[in-house]
Design a protein around this motif. Sequence first.
Motif, PDB file in Angstrom:
ATOM      1  N   UNK A   1       0.545  -1.089   0.071  1.00 36.52           N
ATOM      2  CA  UNK A   1      -0.060  -0.467  -0.082  1.00 36.52           C
ATOM      3  C   UNK A   1       0.871   0.631   0.380  1.00 36.52           C
ATOM      4  N   UNK A   2      -0.061   2.046  -0.492  1.00 36.65           N
ATOM      5  CA  UNK A   2       1.169   3.606  -0.045  1.00 36.65           C
ATOM      6  C   UNK A   2       0.825   4.249   0.982  1.00 36.65           C
ATOM      7  N   UNK A   3       1.952   4.916   1.530  1.00 35.33           N
ATOM      8  CA  UNK A   3       1.172   6.095   2.544  1.00 35.33           C
ATOM      9  C   UNK A   3       2.028   7.055   3.147  1.00 35.33           C
ATOM     10  N   UNK A   4       1.203   7.683   3.549  1.00 36.34           N
ATOM     11  CA  UNK A   4       1.773   9.277   3.770  1.00 36.34           C
ATOM     12  C   UNK A   4       2.191   9.517   4.914  1.00 36.34           C
ATOM     13  N   UNK A   5       3.838  10.143   5.369  1.00 30.53           N
ATOM     14  CA  UNK A   5       4.038  10.569   6.689  1.00 30.53           C
ATOM     15  C   UNK A   5       4.388  11.792   6.481  1.00 30.53           C
ATOM     16  N   UNK A   6       4.152  12.342   7.566  1.00 34.42           N
ATOM     17  CA  UNK A   6       4.267  13.867   7.995  1.00 34.42           C
ATOM     18  C   UNK A   6       6.023  13.857   8.731  1.00 34.42           C
ATOM     19  N   UNK A   7       6.645  14.339   9.275  1.00 30.94           N
ATOM     20  CA  UNK A   7       7.762  14.423  10.067  1.00 30.94           C
ATOM     21  C   UNK A   7       7.888  15.919  10.843  1.00 30.94           C
ATOM     22  N   UNK A   8       7.964  15.993  11.349  1.00 35.63           N
ATOM     23  CA  UNK A   8       7.823  16.794  12.001  1.00 35.63           C
ATOM     24  C   UNK A   8       9.525  18.008  12.272  1.00 35.63           C
ATOM     25  N   UNK A   9      10.030  17.009  11.817  1.00 40.53           N
ATOM     26  CA  UNK A   9      11.747  17.362  12.345  1.00 40.53           C
ATOM     27  C   UNK A   9      12.278  17.439  11.571  1.00 40.53           C
ATOM     28  N   UNK A  10      14.147  16.860  11.609  1.00 41.85           N
ATOM     29  CA  UNK A  10      14.792  17.155  10.718  1.00 41.85           C
ATOM     30  C   UNK A  10      14.969  15.918   9.872  1.00 41.85           C
TER      31      UNK A  10
END
Lengths: 209, 176
Positions: free
Chosen positions: A33-42
Amino acid sequence: MSAGAALDQPLGSPLCLRAPVFADLIGGLDEGQRHVILDLGPARSGLIERLNVLRCRLDVLDLTRHLSHLIQLQSDDDERAQQAILAKSLPSGRPEPLQIVLCWDLLDYLPLAVTARLLTLLRERLAPAARLHALVEYASPHMPISPRRIGPNLEGNLLVEATAPELGPAPRHSVGTLASHLPGFRAERSMLLGNGMQEYLFRFSAANV
Amino acid sequence: MNMFNKKDSSTETEAPRPAPESPARRETSAGSRAVIGSSIHVDGTLRGNEDLVIEGKVNGTVELKKNSVTIGAQGEVNADVYAHTIFVDGTMEGNLVAAERIVIRKSAKIRGSITAPRVSLEDGARFNGTIDMDPESEVLSKAFSRQADKQRPTPPTPTANGSGKAETKAAGSSAA
């Protein structure tokens, strides 16, 4: 390992930490499956290597670079300034619903009101049942004065490295306190880690807003 | 079969070393690479069939879909870059799309999107934007599908140096 052991780590010497909630979160992603992840760090090499085996989009919004500015934006009048930071920093292009938000230890450094505001601004980008993962200093009343460098290795453990030798007070948020400042999120799991940090996982539901 | 299969692409690609400071030059032997030197500023579209090292400034579009593009430590690129493999040491704003792999080194500063089946990033690199590692992503399919290439008009004959290998369409080049 004693609580707060990570605080004794010399700079440049990362501590390898077993983080079962994070490992399950990433390890449980379906390779097909395609996944979308948001990283709030560097952006960090270990996370990208870990996600390389998946069909994955990683959005990197490094809020640690805006930390000193964000901390000052606590009044209602500051909402536009916060929106401006997000609008400037959030990846452009075709929006896809975010399934996972990775905060690392950022929430230890943001006033709760700012955290609530930021999550409200992100809310429209969240997928139903999106997860938010965070690490907070829990056992020790102290923590490094700036966010640590944290990232996974290929085994799924976390490498935690202090970026400054100085210590400051830790807010020691409980899971309930954080949940009440994350609009739409409910606590799903928490785990006390070997270095005295707590690992929290929250689940989003628009019905909770 | 997916043309961007991650599991079939385990071989490491050696990054071409950025050339010493020099004006734009082109080598004509097989396996050659072109270099945009640090004093060169290009606005427009770059297309061709050889590897490219950018140490100067490039604004526009870079399309070297079968070759590698290296943005050297002195390079400043404000463009969309399409290549087989991309290495970034310098400053980049725009979209990077690679059929095979993108390597971000620690000296890199990037704002924009990265799309490739395989991406590696050295800690210390400054990046804000999107990294799409999905080999089935729309962006990759559009950029590298044969159909898309067929629809593209045939590039005119190269005129820059008569090598017959690469075309450089600079809509206004000037020394930086």
